[in-house]
Design a protein around this motif. Structure first.
Motif, PDB file in Angstrom:
ATOM      1  N   THR A  26       0.926  -1.276   0.123  1.00 63.74           N
ATOM      2  CA  THR A  26      -0.081   0.044  -0.156  1.00 63.74           C
ATOM      3  C   THR A  26       1.013   1.234  -0.031  1.00 63.74           C
ATOM      4  OG1 THR A  26      -1.715  -1.130   1.208  1.00 63.74           O
ATOM      5  CG2 THR A  26      -1.849   1.326   1.112  1.00 63.74           C
ATOM      6  N   LYS A  27       0.569   2.194  -0.979  1.00 65.04           N
ATOM      7  CA  LYS A  27       1.144   3.532  -0.860  1.00 65.04           C
ATOM      8  C   LYS A  27       0.236   4.582  -0.970  1.00 65.04           C
ATOM      9  CE  LYS A  27       4.337   6.558  -1.033  1.00 65.04           C
ATOM     10  NZ  LYS A  27       5.167   6.869   0.502  1.00 65.04           N
ATOM     11  N   TYR A  28       0.071   5.479   0.062  1.00 67.77           N
ATOM     12  CA  TYR A  28      -0.941   6.602   0.041  1.00 67.77           C
ATOM     13  C   TYR A  28      -0.092   7.881   0.047  1.00 67.77           C
ATOM     14  CZ  TYR A  28      -4.683   3.716   1.527  1.00 67.77           C
ATOM     15  OH  TYR A  28      -5.884   2.586   1.549  1.00 67.77           O
TER      16      TYR A  28
ATOM     17  N   LYS B 168      -9.664  19.190   2.309  1.00 68.55           N
ATOM     18  CA  LYS B 168      -9.570  19.881   3.692  1.00 68.55           C
ATOM     19  C   LYS B 168      -9.333  18.667   4.741  1.00 68.55           C
ATOM     20  CE  LYS B 168     -11.601  24.065   3.282  1.00 68.55           C
ATOM     21  NZ  LYS B 168     -12.655  25.165   3.695  1.00 68.55           N
ATOM     22  N   GLY B 169      -8.514  18.699   5.636  1.00 71.19           N
ATOM     23  CA  GLY B 169      -8.380  17.452   6.607  1.00 71.19           C
ATOM     24  C   GLY B 169      -7.211  16.740   6.186  1.00 71.19           C
ATOM     25  N   ASN B 170      -7.448  15.433   6.677  1.00 67.42           N
ATOM     26  CA  ASN B 170      -6.568  14.399   6.209  1.00 67.42           C
ATOM     27  C   ASN B 170      -7.105  13.654   4.879  1.00 67.42           C
ATOM     28  OD1 ASN B 170      -4.776  14.812   8.448  1.00 67.42           O
ATOM     29  ND2 ASN B 170      -6.057  13.621   9.651  1.00 67.42           N
ATOM     30  N   SER B 171      -6.456  14.074   3.646  1.00 59.92           N
ATOM     31  CA  SER B 171      -6.834  13.335   2.338  1.00 59.92           C
ATOM     32  C   SER B 171      -5.650  12.632   1.994  1.00 59.92           C
ATOM     33  CB  SER B 171      -7.358  14.459   1.537  1.00 59.92           C
ATOM     34  OG  SER B 171      -8.391  14.992   1.997  1.00 59.92           O
ATOM     35  N   TYR B 172      -5.629  11.501   1.090  1.00 62.49           N
ATOM     36  CA  TYR B 172      -4.786  10.807   0.501  1.00 62.49           C
ATOM     37  C   TYR B 172      -4.874  10.375  -0.881  1.00 62.49           C
ATOM     38  CZ  TYR B 172      -3.098  10.623   5.472  1.00 62.49           C
ATOM     39  OH  TYR B 172      -2.675  10.895   6.705  1.00 62.49           O
ATOM     40  N   VAL B 173      -4.061  10.427  -1.656  1.00 61.12           N
ATOM     41  CA  VAL B 173      -4.114   9.759  -2.808  1.00 61.12           C
ATOM     42  C   VAL B 173      -3.617   8.209  -2.812  1.00 61.12           C
ATOM     43  CG1 VAL B 173      -3.236   9.691  -5.281  1.00 61.12           C
ATOM     44  CG2 VAL B 173      -3.443  11.724  -4.187  1.00 61.12           C
ATOM     45  N   LYS B 174      -4.859   7.499  -2.784  1.00 63.72           N
ATOM     46  CA  LYS B 174      -4.422   5.942  -2.727  1.00 63.72           C
ATOM     47  C   LYS B 174      -4.027   5.395  -4.052  1.00 63.72           C
ATOM     48  CE  LYS B 174      -7.952   5.773   0.900  1.00 63.72           C
ATOM     49  NZ  LYS B 174      -9.462   5.424   1.278  1.00 63.72           N
TER      50      LYS B 174
ATOM     51  N   MET C 119      -3.377  -3.829 -13.646  1.00 66.36           N
ATOM     52  CA  MET C 119      -4.146  -3.325 -12.406  1.00 66.36           C
ATOM     53  C   MET C 119      -5.051  -1.803 -13.109  1.00 66.36           C
ATOM     54  SD  MET C 119      -0.538  -1.905 -10.313  1.00 66.36           S
ATOM     55  CE  MET C 119      -1.382  -1.139  -9.000  1.00 66.36           C
ATOM     56  N   TYR C 120      -6.111  -1.730 -11.719  1.00 59.84           N
ATOM     57  CA  TYR C 120      -6.966  -0.597 -12.034  1.00 59.84           C
ATOM     58  C   TYR C 120      -7.355   0.249 -10.817  1.00 59.84           C
ATOM     59  CZ  TYR C 120     -11.298   1.781 -13.225  1.00 59.84           C
ATOM     60  OH  TYR C 120     -12.281   2.777 -13.274  1.00 59.84           O
ATOM     61  N   LEU C 121      -7.015   1.408 -10.800  1.00 57.95           N
ATOM     62  CA  LEU C 121      -7.087   2.459  -9.998  1.00 57.95           C
ATOM     63  C   LEU C 121      -6.557   1.988  -8.533  1.00 57.95           C
ATOM     64  CD1 LEU C 121      -8.651   5.294  -9.686  1.00 57.95           C
ATOM     65  CD2 LEU C 121     -10.374   4.091  -8.549  1.00 57.95           C
ATOM     66  N   GLY C 122      -5.117   1.505  -8.493  1.00 58.88           N
ATOM     67  CA  GLY C 122      -4.588   1.194  -7.296  1.00 58.88           C
ATOM     68  C   GLY C 122      -4.518  -0.425  -6.887  1.00 58.88           C
TER      69      GLY C 122
ATOM     70  N   GLU D 226     -17.717   3.069 -20.693  1.00 62.79           N
ATOM     71  CA  GLU D 226     -18.182   4.454 -20.432  1.00 62.79           C
ATOM     72  C   GLU D 226     -18.110   4.934 -18.941  1.00 62.79           C
ATOM     73  OE1 GLU D 226     -22.192   3.685 -21.686  1.00 62.79           O
ATOM     74  OE2 GLU D 226     -21.928   3.520 -23.473  1.00 62.79           O
ATOM     75  N   GLY D 227     -18.431   6.086 -18.823  1.00 62.69           N
ATOM     76  CA  GLY D 227     -18.150   6.489 -17.340  1.00 62.69           C
ATOM     77  C   GLY D 227     -16.792   7.059 -17.216  1.00 62.69           C
ATOM     78  N   GLU D 228     -16.726   7.672 -16.064  1.00 61.09           N
ATOM     79  CA  GLU D 228     -15.321   8.389 -15.919  1.00 61.09           C
ATOM     80  C   GLU D 228     -14.760   7.504 -14.584  1.00 61.09           C
ATOM     81  OE1 GLU D 228     -15.507  12.173 -14.960  1.00 61.09           O
ATOM     82  OE2 GLU D 228     -16.488  12.962 -16.696  1.00 61.09           O
ATOM     83  N   ILE D 229     -13.278   7.380 -14.791  1.00 62.27           N
ATOM     84  CA  ILE D 229     -12.374   6.785 -13.741  1.00 62.27           C
ATOM     85  C   ILE D 229     -12.580   7.529 -12.309  1.00 62.27           C
ATOM     86  CG2 ILE D 229     -10.117   6.123 -12.972  1.00 62.27           C
ATOM     87  CD1 ILE D 229      -9.214   6.069 -15.818  1.00 62.27           C
ATOM     88  N   PRO D 230     -12.745   6.764 -11.292  1.00 57.19           N
ATOM     89  CA  PRO D 230     -13.115   7.607 -10.063  1.00 57.19           C
ATOM     90  C   PRO D 230     -11.849   8.076  -9.507  1.00 57.19           C
ATOM     91  CG  PRO D 230     -13.937   5.373  -9.929  1.00 57.19           C
ATOM     92  CD  PRO D 230     -13.264   5.472 -11.260  1.00 57.19           C
ATOM     93  N   SER D 231     -11.775   9.173  -8.534  1.00 57.17           N
ATOM     94  CA  SER D 231     -10.826   9.967  -8.088  1.00 57.17           C
ATOM     95  C   SER D 231      -9.935   8.761  -6.965  1.00 57.17           C
ATOM     96  CB  SER D 231     -11.257  11.127  -7.329  1.00 57.17           C
ATOM     97  OG  SER D 231     -10.075  11.592  -6.331  1.00 57.17           O
ATOM     98  N   PRO D 232      -8.603   8.853  -7.306  1.00 54.78           N
ATOM     99  CA  PRO D 232      -7.881   7.875  -6.318  1.00 54.78           C
ATOM    100  C   PRO D 232      -7.985   8.667  -4.823  1.00 54.78           C
ATOM    101  CG  PRO D 232      -6.404   9.164  -7.601  1.00 54.78           C
ATOM    102  CD  PRO D 232      -7.843   9.435  -8.201  1.00 54.78           C
ATOM    103  N   ILE D 233      -8.354   9.728  -4.881  1.00 53.35           N
ATOM    104  CA  ILE D 233      -8.389  10.428  -3.285  1.00 53.35           C
ATOM    105  C   ILE D 233      -9.653   9.866  -2.616  1.00 53.35           C
ATOM    106  CG2 ILE D 233      -8.642  12.544  -2.321  1.00 53.35           C
ATOM    107  CD1 ILE D 233      -7.068  14.103  -4.299  1.00 53.35           C
TER     108      ILE D 233
END
Length: 325
Positions: free
Chosen positions: A14-16, A26-32, A231-234, A278-285
């Motif tokens: 795991t790497k965030y 705002k606050g503790n947000s991480y890119v997963k 791999m897909y979105l981490g 179709e659709g968009e890739i979700p945010s890794p955050i």
């Protein structure tokens, strides 16, 4: 592949990356970037790692070699867990594990000669000095298809393909066992790509190397890899032997990726069914709960909203993370 000795075992890697406070976050947000990825690589084999840009494959490679410190998980190299090793403790493992970077120009110091670029690791590890060092560097240049008299030139004097060969020679300077190839051909002309891949295969056979080959060119990955992970979105969504994955892809995302491979024959290409996501890739955050692919999957079921699928075995050395199975 099960009868071969495991050289590298990755458990729930795991790497965030923390995100600075802003109007949006705002606050503790991480890119997963990498989230609980597990796989093994056997000694002497090549594992390909593919996926869309931003899926976390490069971060996975850099975390394995500890250019990034892992947030969690185990990195077990030849039976030893190095995930919590300090940089000083990692020095011996730097000889065993090396990396070839994507951009052959940005990864080379433009103010250093080729001889100093390749010889730097030799100096750090105290492997050779003086004439012996020079001979070793010249032999490495020859091994990657360059001339020995290139030793006193600078990176800007070479083409992209030649610079990548210099980068490969640098990775070989400390006689490693395992090399992470981070998209080593994506910045090169198509005419040069096959030459570099063939050279990597020859080096693997001659030196007994083990590769993690990260790329987005699915045709080239099939050519060089024994097994392939997708791999897909981490997350790792499918892993299988190369021919098995291309012949019987199970995950809807893998099927879509393989359907996008261009076919040179116009008739075959016209008859081939292209799967358009179709659709968009979700945010890794803030990835969605449950399956991260559900918003782009036409087979999504209610359970996909509730549970994140785990890798399950569907055949010999074939694993998939999908609620369809």
């Amino acid at each position: 592949m099960s009868d071969k000795k495991v050289l590298l075992e990755i458990k729930d890697l795991t790497k965030y990356f923390p995100v600075k406070n802003s109007l949006l976050f705002k606050g503790n947000s991480y890119v997963k970037a990498v989230d609980r990825v597990s796989f093994t690589i056997n000694r002497g084999e090549t594992l390909g790692l593919v996926g869309e840009s931003g899926c976390g494959k490069t971060t996975t490679g850099r975390t394995i070699i500890k250019l990034y410190e892992p947030t969690a998980g185990d990195i077990i190299y030849d039976g030893v867990d190095i995930s919590k090793y300090s940089q000083k403790q990692m020095l011996d493992y730097r000889r065993k594990m090396q990396m070839i970077f994507q951009d052959p120009y940005a990864s080379l110091n433009s103010r250093m000669t080729v001889g100093d670029i390749i010889g730097e690791a030799i100096d750090i590890h105290g492997l050779a000095k003086g004439k012996e060092r020079m001979n070793l560097v010249q032999d490495l240049l020859k091994k990657v298809g360059l001339n020995r008299d290139h030793i006193n030139r600078y990176p800007h004097e070479f083409s992209g393909g030649q610079r990548q060969r210099i980068g490969i020679a640098r990775s070989l300077a400390v006689q490693p066992e395992f090399i992470i190839c981070d998209e080593p051909i994506s910045a090169l002309d198509v005419s040069i790509q096959a030459q570099v891949v063939n050279m990597l295969e020859d080096l693997q056979n001659d030196l007994g190397l083990t590769y993690l080959f990260i790329a987005h060119d699915l045709s080239m990955v099939k050519h060089i890899s024994d097994r392939i992970g997708v791999m897909y979105l981490g997350r790792l969504v499918e892993i299988a032997e190369s021919n098995e994955l291309y012949s019987h892809p199970l995950h809807p995302y893998t099927q879509a990726l393989l359907s996008a491979i261009p076919i040179p024959d116009p008739d075959e290409s016209a008859a081939k069914r292209r799967i358009v996501l179709e659709g968009e890739i979700p945010s890794p955050i803030d990835p969605p709960p449950g399956c991260r692919f559900k918003g782009r999957c036409k087979y999504a079921k209610p359970i996909c909203n509730e549970q994140d699928p785990e890798l399950k075995q569907m055949g010999k050395d074939h694993f998939v993370a999908c609620h369809l199975y």
